[in-house]
Write a protein that holds these residues in place. Structure first.
Motif, PDB file in Angstrom:
ATOM      1  N   ILE A 187       0.842  -1.209   0.000  1.00  0.00           N
ATOM      2  CA  ILE A 187       0.000   0.000   0.000  1.00  0.00           C
ATOM      3  C   ILE A 187       0.875   1.257   0.000  1.00  0.00           C
ATOM      4  O   ILE A 187       0.645   2.196  -0.770  1.00  0.00           O
ATOM      5  N   TYR A 190       2.635   1.592  -3.400  1.00  0.00           N
ATOM      6  CA  TYR A 190       1.694   1.894  -4.487  1.00  0.00           C
ATOM      7  C   TYR A 190       1.214   3.344  -4.419  1.00  0.00           C
ATOM      8  O   TYR A 190       1.123   4.031  -5.437  1.00  0.00           O
ATOM      9  N   LEU A 191       0.911   3.795  -3.210  1.00  0.00           N
ATOM     10  CA  LEU A 191       0.395   5.158  -3.020  1.00  0.00           C
ATOM     11  C   LEU A 191       1.510   6.167  -2.768  1.00  0.00           C
ATOM     12  O   LEU A 191       1.243   7.362  -2.662  1.00  0.00           O
ATOM     13  N   CYS A 239      -7.410   3.968  -5.412  1.00  0.00           N
ATOM     14  CA  CYS A 239      -7.627   3.116  -4.234  1.00  0.00           C
ATOM     15  C   CYS A 239      -8.413   1.867  -4.588  1.00  0.00           C
ATOM     16  O   CYS A 239      -8.156   0.783  -4.046  1.00  0.00           O
ATOM     17  N   ASN A 241      -8.414   0.317  -7.564  1.00  0.00           N
ATOM     18  CA  ASN A 241      -7.506  -0.583  -8.281  1.00  0.00           C
ATOM     19  C   ASN A 241      -6.512  -1.237  -7.319  1.00  0.00           C
ATOM     20  O   ASN A 241      -6.166  -2.415  -7.474  1.00  0.00           O
ATOM     21  N   LEU A 242      -6.056  -0.478  -6.341  1.00  0.00           N
ATOM     22  CA  LEU A 242      -5.132  -1.021  -5.340  1.00  0.00           C
ATOM     23  C   LEU A 242      -5.807  -2.119  -4.521  1.00  0.00           C
ATOM     24  O   LEU A 242      -5.192  -3.145  -4.203  1.00  0.00           O
ATOM     25  N   SER A 243      -7.067  -1.896  -4.191  1.00  0.00           N
ATOM     26  CA  SER A 243      -7.788  -2.906  -3.398  1.00  0.00           C
ATOM     27  C   SER A 243      -7.847  -4.224  -4.157  1.00  0.00           C
ATOM     28  O   SER A 243      -7.718  -5.304  -3.567  1.00  0.00           O
ATOM     29  N   LYS A 245      -5.629  -5.225  -6.390  1.00  0.00           N
ATOM     30  CA  LYS A 245      -4.262  -5.749  -6.385  1.00  0.00           C
ATOM     31  C   LYS A 245      -4.002  -6.508  -5.082  1.00  0.00           C
ATOM     32  O   LYS A 245      -3.442  -7.612  -5.084  1.00  0.00           O
ATOM     33  N   THR A 267     -11.457  -0.574  -0.245  1.00  0.00           N
ATOM     34  CA  THR A 267     -11.295   0.745  -0.876  1.00  0.00           C
ATOM     35  C   THR A 267     -11.628   1.859   0.104  1.00  0.00           C
ATOM     36  O   THR A 267     -10.931   2.884   0.163  1.00  0.00           O
ATOM     37  N   LEU A 270      -8.694   2.290   2.415  1.00  0.00           N
ATOM     38  CA  LEU A 270      -7.561   2.894   1.718  1.00  0.00           C
ATOM     39  C   LEU A 270      -7.785   4.379   1.479  1.00  0.00           C
ATOM     40  O   LEU A 270      -6.865   5.194   1.601  1.00  0.00           O
ATOM     41  N   THR A 278      -3.525  11.062  -4.897  1.00  0.00           N
ATOM     42  CA  THR A 278      -3.763   9.872  -5.733  1.00  0.00           C
ATOM     43  C   THR A 278      -5.168   9.838  -6.325  1.00  0.00           C
ATOM     44  O   THR A 278      -5.419   9.078  -7.239  1.00  0.00           O
TER      45      THR A 278
END
Length: 280
Positions: A187, A190-191, A239, A241-243, A245, A267, A270, A278
């Motif tokens: 996390i 990525y962020l 967030c 898309n990260l979730s 991942k 999400t 995040l 972001t």
């Protein structure tokens, strides 16, 4: 009155108990000259605890080959305090697992070796009640053993307590704690942020990740959130898309499918982190 089922050594026996079936009795000279089937006065035992499973009894016998009865007695008292605190009987394996672990930990401490625990904070956040009990009772243990058990070791004790309370495998709990730590690192990368470990949102995130892992493992899935999913996908695409991942990593590690609804709740957690750049 109890009857002897197996003499482990001069000071430790396994006896048949009218209420608990089989119990382990510890007392100086308690097993000396005793034979199977003989009666033994339970009140002469300094300590006793239940150990029903045959494999646990075998492991306990192995434990006695290198751990003295005094240390086992102290650990039994420690476990009694834990059961009293939580108001429940803990999985009997804690008598072997935690005793073995702490015996070698104390040995390392007395030899001046350090104890590293890279997952200490995640452990404290995930299991606050167990951590509080481990912290408080370790002070009592320090006095009994005349050592100073470091904070990193308290984290390991916490995992043993949680394992015994929930009947979950310790290796599995360790794996999940490491997975949560790995996800937090992903996390941050990525962020491109450094998460404040004292921030309330970090606390919520870590607890949510642990809860999500438990839900996935027990297949206790949350309700579908399609309408909210579309909103979050549009409002917080990074967030969201990260979730996904993170969910793919969890799915790979746990070897279990994860419902879409988990991405929605993740999400939200995040997005609460300080990441304004972001989502603009």
């Amino acid at each position: 009155m109890l009857s002897v089922k197996k003499v482990l050594n001069n000071n430790v026996i396994i006896a048949e108990h009218p209420d608990y079936e089989e119990v382990v009795l510890i007392g100086k000279g308690l097993g000396f000259g005793k034979q199977t089937g003989q009666e033994v006065a339970g009140e002469k035992a300094e300590k006793f605890f239940v150990l029903k499973d045959a494999s646990e009894q075998k492991q306990f016998m192995n434990l006695l080959e290198y751990v003295d009865e005094e240390f086992i007695g102290i650990m039994n008292e420690f476990i009694e305090k834990l059961e009293s605190r939580f108001g429940t009987n803990m999985n009997e394996h804690i008598h072997i697992g935690l005793t073995d672990h702490l015996y070698f930990a104390v040995k390392r401490i007395r030899q001046g070796q350090g104890i590293k625990n890279p997952f200490l904070q995640e452990t404290e956040l995930a299991y606050p009640k167990e951590y509080a009990a481990a912290t408080e009772l370790t002070e009592w243990l320090n006095e009994k053993l005349n050592v100073r058990i470091p904070e990193g070791e308290i984290g390991f004790i916490t995992l043993h307590i949680h394992s015994a309370l929930t009947n979950r495998n310790l290796a599995e709990i360790n794996k999940h704690t490491q997975l949560v730590s790995e996800l937090v690192t992903i996390i941050e990368d990525y962020l491109q942020i450094n998460i404040d470990r004292q921030d309330l949102n970090y606390l919520r995130l870590v607890r949510h990740l642990h809860s999500a892992i438990e839900r996935i493992q027990t297949e206790s899935y949350v309700e579908n959130q399609d309408s909210l999913k579309k909103v979050l996908q549009a409002e917080y695409p990074v967030c969201y898309n990260l979730s996904w991942k993170l969910m793919k990593i969890m799915q790979q590690r746990l070897q279990m499918s994860i419902p879409d609804a988990e991405a929605v709740y993740l999400t939200l957690h995040l997005q609460r982190l300080d990441t304004p750049k972001t989502n603009t």
